[in-house]
Design an enzyme around this catalytic site. Structure first.
Site, PDB file in Angstrom:
ATOM      1  N   LYS A 185     -19.705 -20.249 -30.026  1.00  0.00           N
ATOM      2  CA  LYS A 185     -20.707 -20.351 -28.986  1.00  0.00           C
ATOM      3  C   LYS A 185     -21.027 -18.982 -28.387  1.00  0.00           C
ATOM      4  CE  LYS A 185     -18.083 -24.406 -27.766  1.00  0.00           C
ATOM      5  NZ  LYS A 185     -17.165 -24.936 -26.734  1.00  0.00           N
ATOM      6  N   GLY A 186     -20.101 -18.023 -28.583  1.00  0.00           N
ATOM      7  CA  GLY A 186     -20.201 -16.750 -27.876  1.00  0.00           C
ATOM      8  C   GLY A 186     -21.529 -16.021 -28.010  1.00  0.00           C
TER       9      GLY A 186
ATOM     10  N   GLU B 254     -23.748 -11.366 -33.577  1.00  0.00           N
ATOM     11  CA  GLU B 254     -22.439 -11.638 -32.979  1.00  0.00           C
ATOM     12  C   GLU B 254     -22.350 -11.120 -31.548  1.00  0.00           C
ATOM     13  OE1 GLU B 254     -20.089 -13.327 -32.605  1.00  0.00           O
ATOM     14  OE2 GLU B 254     -18.383 -13.001 -33.884  1.00  0.00           O
TER      15      GLU B 254
ATOM     16  N   ASP C 293     -14.170  -7.552 -32.760  1.00  0.00           N
ATOM     17  CA  ASP C 293     -12.866  -7.095 -32.260  1.00  0.00           C
ATOM     18  C   ASP C 293     -11.953  -6.789 -33.445  1.00  0.00           C
ATOM     19  OD1 ASP C 293     -10.624  -6.627 -30.688  1.00  0.00           O
ATOM     20  OD2 ASP C 293     -10.293  -8.716 -30.158  1.00  0.00           O
TER      21      ASP C 293
ATOM     22  N   VAL D  67     -13.232  -8.898 -22.229  1.00  0.00           N
ATOM     23  CA  VAL D  67     -14.490  -9.003 -21.490  1.00  0.00           C
ATOM     24  C   VAL D  67     -15.051 -10.424 -21.548  1.00  0.00           C
ATOM     25  CG1 VAL D  67     -15.060  -6.570 -21.794  1.00  0.00           C
ATOM     26  CG2 VAL D  67     -15.854  -8.215 -23.493  1.00  0.00           C
TER      27      VAL D  67
HETATM   28  P1  IMP Z   1     -12.364 -10.998 -34.158  1.00  0.00           P
HETATM   29  O1  IMP Z   1     -12.117 -11.856 -35.358  1.00  0.00           O
HETATM   30  O2  IMP Z   1     -11.087 -10.527 -33.529  1.00  0.00           O
HETATM   31  O3  IMP Z   1     -13.306  -9.839 -34.439  1.00  0.00           O
HETATM   32  O4  IMP Z   1     -12.961 -11.954 -33.070  1.00  0.00           O
HETATM   33  C1  IMP Z   1     -14.280 -12.074 -32.809  1.00  0.00           C
HETATM   34  C2  IMP Z   1     -14.489 -13.166 -31.809  1.00  0.00           C
HETATM   35  O5  IMP Z   1     -13.444 -13.221 -30.859  1.00  0.00           O
HETATM   36  C3  IMP Z   1     -15.742 -12.926 -31.023  1.00  0.00           C
HETATM   37  O6  IMP Z   1     -16.841 -13.533 -31.612  1.00  0.00           O
HETATM   38  C4  IMP Z   1     -15.402 -13.496 -29.677  1.00  0.00           C
HETATM   39  O7  IMP Z   1     -15.770 -14.862 -29.654  1.00  0.00           O
HETATM   40  C5  IMP Z   1     -13.915 -13.373 -29.563  1.00  0.00           C
HETATM   41  N1  IMP Z   1     -13.528 -12.186 -28.764  1.00  0.00           N
HETATM   42  C6  IMP Z   1     -13.021 -11.008 -29.181  1.00  0.00           C
HETATM   43  N2  IMP Z   1     -12.803 -10.154 -28.166  1.00  0.00           N
HETATM   44  C7  IMP Z   1     -13.210 -10.827 -27.060  1.00  0.00           C
HETATM   45  C8  IMP Z   1     -13.265 -10.454 -25.659  1.00  0.00           C
HETATM   46  O8  IMP Z   1     -12.929  -9.350 -25.209  1.00  0.00           O
HETATM   47  N3  IMP Z   1     -13.749 -11.426 -24.849  1.00  0.00           N
HETATM   48  C9  IMP Z   1     -14.153 -12.659 -25.265  1.00  0.00           C
HETATM   49  N4  IMP Z   1     -14.132 -13.029 -26.553  1.00  0.00           N
HETATM   50  C10 IMP Z   1     -13.656 -12.112 -27.440  1.00  0.00           C
HETATM   51 MG    MG Z   2     -15.375 -16.701 -28.759  1.00  0.00          MG
END
Ligand code: IMP
Ligand code: MG
Length: 179
Positions: free
Chosen positions: A42-43, A98, A102, A152
């Protein structure tokens, strides 16, 4: 809700300006082409709604729902596809929209999966990039802003499904998720 925010990282005005610039760049780069925007719910829903209106191209939009987080603040790397893209990707120029990149584990998984469907191209447009958290080799072609290593929320981003409705991006007070 505002009491849980340590600091505003991106104001509504800054987000609007950045979204406009990214939309303009995408419009130029894909001139004459039709693009398929895929957003991950949903982000990314708020960013998607704004950036699609800044892209002056013929485009289609689609959504995916994946889960990799649970209710914690670190990704598990265990990506589950809850809703897949409906539109066939073969021959399409795909841009994944996106909220934040992260660890990259989520997008790495998704991109490898989508590449098997033979799109013409596939790129990432992310509002926020947190390079300090990277675990998988993923780079976004379009980045709104690089952010420090903090959790965040706002503008679609959640902690435990909350704070998505904040109109700005802010750093969450650590005591909110450590207590
Ligand atoms: P990744 O697989 O670690 O790159 O995660 C990506 C997803 O994690 C993003 O689409 C967000 O939904 C969530 N995410 C990563 N960092 C944050 C943050 O600082 N705040 C909120 N959601 C995050
Ligand atoms: Mg998320």
């Amino acid at each position: 809700m505002l009491n849980d925010i340590e600091k505003v990282l991106m104001s509504e005005e800054e987000i609007r300006e950045i979204t406009k610039q990214l939309g303009k760049k995408i419009t130029e780069d894909y001139k004459g082409k039709e693009v398929l925007l895929v957003s991950i719910l949903k982000g990314a829903v708020v960013f998607m709604a704004d950036i699609m209106r800044e892209i002056d191209l013929k485009c289609t939009v689609d959504f995916m729902v994946v889960s990799s987080y649970g209710s914690g603040v670190k990704t598990s790397g265990n990506v589950k596809i809850i809703k897949d893209v409906d539109i066939p990707l073969s021959g399409k120029d795909v841009i994944i929209i996106e909220d934040i990149l992260d660890s990259g584990l989520t997008l790495n998984y998704i991109i490898n999966m989508l590449k098997e469907r033979n799109p013409n191209s596939i790129e990432i447009c992310t509002l926020l990039d947190k390079p300090s958290g990277r675990k998988a080799e993923v780079t976004a072609k379009y980045i709104g802003r690089t952010v420090p290593d903090a959790f965040v929320v706002g503008y679609g981003l959640d902690y435990d499904e909350k704070y998505r409705n904040l109109p700005f991006v802010g750093i969450l007070k650590p005591e909110v998720y450590t207590k």
